[in-house]
Design a protein around this motif. Structure first.
Motif, short mmCIF file in Angstrom:
data_model
loop_
_atom_site.label_atom_id
_atom_site.label_comp_id
_atom_site.label_asym_id
_atom_site.label_seq_id
_atom_site.Cartn_x
_atom_site.Cartn_y
_atom_site.Cartn_z
N TYR A 130 38.14 74.06 1.49
CA TYR A 130 37.72 74.69 2.74
C TYR A 130 37.88 76.19 2.60
O TYR A 130 38.95 76.66 2.21
CB TYR A 130 38.53 74.20 3.94
CG TYR A 130 38.18 74.96 5.19
CD1 TYR A 130 36.95 74.76 5.81
CD2 TYR A 130 39.03 75.92 5.71
CE1 TYR A 130 36.59 75.48 6.94
CE2 TYR A 130 38.68 76.64 6.84
CZ TYR A 130 37.47 76.40 7.45
OH TYR A 130 37.11 77.12 8.55
N PRO A 162 32.89 70.46 4.76
CA PRO A 162 32.04 69.53 5.52
C PRO A 162 31.14 68.70 4.62
O PRO A 162 30.89 67.52 4.91
CB PRO A 162 31.23 70.45 6.44
CG PRO A 162 32.10 71.64 6.63
CD PRO A 162 32.77 71.84 5.30
N GLU A 163 30.65 69.28 3.52
CA GLU A 163 29.81 68.52 2.60
C GLU A 163 30.63 67.46 1.87
O GLU A 163 30.16 66.35 1.62
CB GLU A 163 29.12 69.46 1.61
CG GLU A 163 28.02 70.30 2.24
CD GLU A 163 27.43 71.31 1.28
OE1 GLU A 163 26.21 71.56 1.36
OE2 GLU A 163 28.18 71.87 0.46
N LEU A 204 31.04 64.72 4.21
CA LEU A 204 29.79 63.97 4.28
C LEU A 204 29.72 62.94 3.16
O LEU A 204 29.36 61.78 3.38
CB LEU A 204 28.60 64.92 4.19
CG LEU A 204 27.22 64.30 3.93
CD1 LEU A 204 26.83 63.33 5.05
CD2 LEU A 204 26.16 65.38 3.78
N THR A 264 31.04 72.64 0.19
CA THR A 264 32.01 73.03 1.19
C THR A 264 32.79 71.80 1.65
O THR A 264 32.45 70.66 1.31
CB THR A 264 31.31 73.66 2.40
OG1 THR A 264 30.45 72.66 2.99
CG2 THR A 264 30.46 74.86 1.99
N GLN A 302 20.41 61.56 7.96
CA GLN A 302 20.47 62.58 9.01
C GLN A 302 21.61 62.31 9.97
O GLN A 302 22.31 63.23 10.40
CB GLN A 302 19.13 62.62 9.77
CG GLN A 302 17.98 63.22 8.98
CD GLN A 302 18.23 64.67 8.59
OE1 GLN A 302 18.99 65.39 9.22
NE2 GLN A 302 17.58 65.11 7.52
N ARG A 342 24.83 63.27 8.24
CA ARG A 342 24.98 64.73 8.17
C ARG A 342 25.41 65.30 9.51
O ARG A 342 26.23 66.23 9.58
CB ARG A 342 23.67 65.36 7.69
CG ARG A 342 23.34 65.06 6.23
CD ARG A 342 21.90 65.34 5.88
NE ARG A 342 21.57 64.87 4.53
CZ ARG A 342 20.35 64.67 4.09
NH1 ARG A 342 19.30 64.90 4.90
NH2 ARG A 342 20.13 64.25 2.86
N GLU A 343 24.86 64.77 10.59
CA GLU A 343 25.28 65.20 11.93
C GLU A 343 26.74 64.84 12.18
O GLU A 343 27.50 65.62 12.75
CB GLU A 343 24.38 64.57 13.00
CG GLU A 343 22.97 65.12 13.04
CD GLU A 343 22.95 66.60 13.40
OE1 GLU A 343 23.83 67.03 14.18
OE2 GLU A 343 22.07 67.32 12.89
N ARG A 344 27.13 63.63 11.77
CA ARG A 344 28.52 63.20 11.92
C ARG A 344 29.46 64.14 11.18
O ARG A 344 30.50 64.54 11.69
CB ARG A 344 28.70 61.79 11.37
CG ARG A 344 28.51 60.66 12.36
CD ARG A 344 28.97 59.35 11.74
NE ARG A 344 30.39 59.40 11.39
CZ ARG A 344 30.98 58.52 10.58
NH1 ARG A 344 30.28 57.54 10.02
NH2 ARG A 344 32.27 58.61 10.34
N ALA A 345 29.08 64.50 9.96
CA ALA A 345 29.93 65.38 9.16
C ALA A 345 30.10 66.73 9.84
O ALA A 345 31.20 67.29 9.86
CB ALA A 345 29.33 65.56 7.76
N ARG A 346 29.01 67.27 10.41
CA ARG A 346 29.12 68.56 11.10
C ARG A 346 30.03 68.47 12.31
O ARG A 346 30.77 69.41 12.62
CB ARG A 346 27.73 69.04 11.51
CG ARG A 346 26.91 69.66 10.37
CD ARG A 346 25.67 70.35 10.88
NE ARG A 346 24.62 69.40 11.17
CZ ARG A 346 23.69 69.03 10.29
NH1 ARG A 346 23.71 69.52 9.08
NH2 ARG A 346 22.75 68.16 10.62
N ARG A 347 29.98 67.31 12.98
CA ARG A 347 30.83 67.15 14.18
C ARG A 347 32.29 66.87 13.83
O ARG A 347 33.20 67.37 14.50
CB ARG A 347 30.31 65.99 15.04
CG ARG A 347 28.98 66.21 15.72
CD ARG A 347 28.75 65.17 16.81
NE ARG A 347 28.99 63.81 16.35
CZ ARG A 347 28.04 63.01 15.85
NH1 ARG A 347 26.80 63.46 15.75
NH2 ARG A 347 28.32 61.78 15.47
#
Length: 202
Positions: free
Chosen positions: A126, A59-60, A63, A57, A12, A15-20
């Motif tokens: 992207y 971001p994934e 991740l 994507t 988790q 995943r938060e890091r990747a979104r940021r």
């Protein structure tokens, strides 16, 4: 044996890091590399079946990159332990295909999913914008009209934003995520239901 030793809390956090941190632009140093480790490991990190590099994507992909830095050596699968990674990927693609068929069956003319590449901000991993329901034939039902070779959400006022829709690469299976296309599709379903009821009443 799990494909990753990362805990749910660690996943988790990643995943938060990747979104940021991923941002709107890809890093060519990352996207030029193969996806690390195995399909099973990637699925565990993503939290869903991994269907190959074109199924994720940017971001994934980022991740998976930072997860591999955190876990450079995932658990080793025992030789006698069957691998489900490619089977999971196959099932995921089959589910996507079945979901798209359920959607396309509601469209009264031939259609497929295509991405809007009108924007210039597109790189290999992207994609700016969304995937649309793309009509291969003219559609006219009730008061809804769309010319052939346009997205379902097409209107003359939006035409300049909806110009580039090249066919997807072979094996690239997606579901439409354009909200405007979805709204028009719901109207089509309603109109078709009314017309069907009227025909039964005559």
């Amino acid at each position: 044996m799990s494909a990753t030793a990362l805990t749910e809390d660690q996943l988790q956090e990643l995943r938060e890091r990747a979104r940021r941190e991923a941002g709107p632009f890809t890093d060519p140093r990352i996207i030029s590399r193969e996806v690390p480790h195995s399909f099973a490991w990637a699925s565990a990190v993503l939290g869903r079946p991994y269907g190959g590099p074109r199924s994720i994507t940017w971001p994934e992909r980022y991740l998976l990159h930072i997860a591999a830095e955190t876990e450079p050596t995932p658990p080793t699968r025992r030789p006698s332990e069957p691998t489900q990674s490619r089977e999971d990927g196959r099932r995921y693609r089959e589910q996507l295909a079945a979901d798209w068929k359920a959607i396309s069956d509601q469209v009264p003319v031939a259609a497929e999913v295509r991405h809007n590449y009108t924007s210039v901000r597109h790189l290999e991993f992207y994609r700016q914008g969304v995937d649309h329901i793309y009509l291969l034939e003219e559609l006219h039902i009730g008061r809804i009209y769309r010319p052939a070779n346009n997205s379902l959400c097409y209107t003359p006022s939006r035409a300049r934003y909806l110009r580039e829709f090249p066919p997807l690469a072979a094996g690239d299976i997606r579901l439409p995520d354009c909200r405007a296309c979805d709204r028009v599709l719901k109207r089509i379903v309603q109109v078709a239901a009314v017309e069907s009821t009227a025909q039964r009443g005559t």
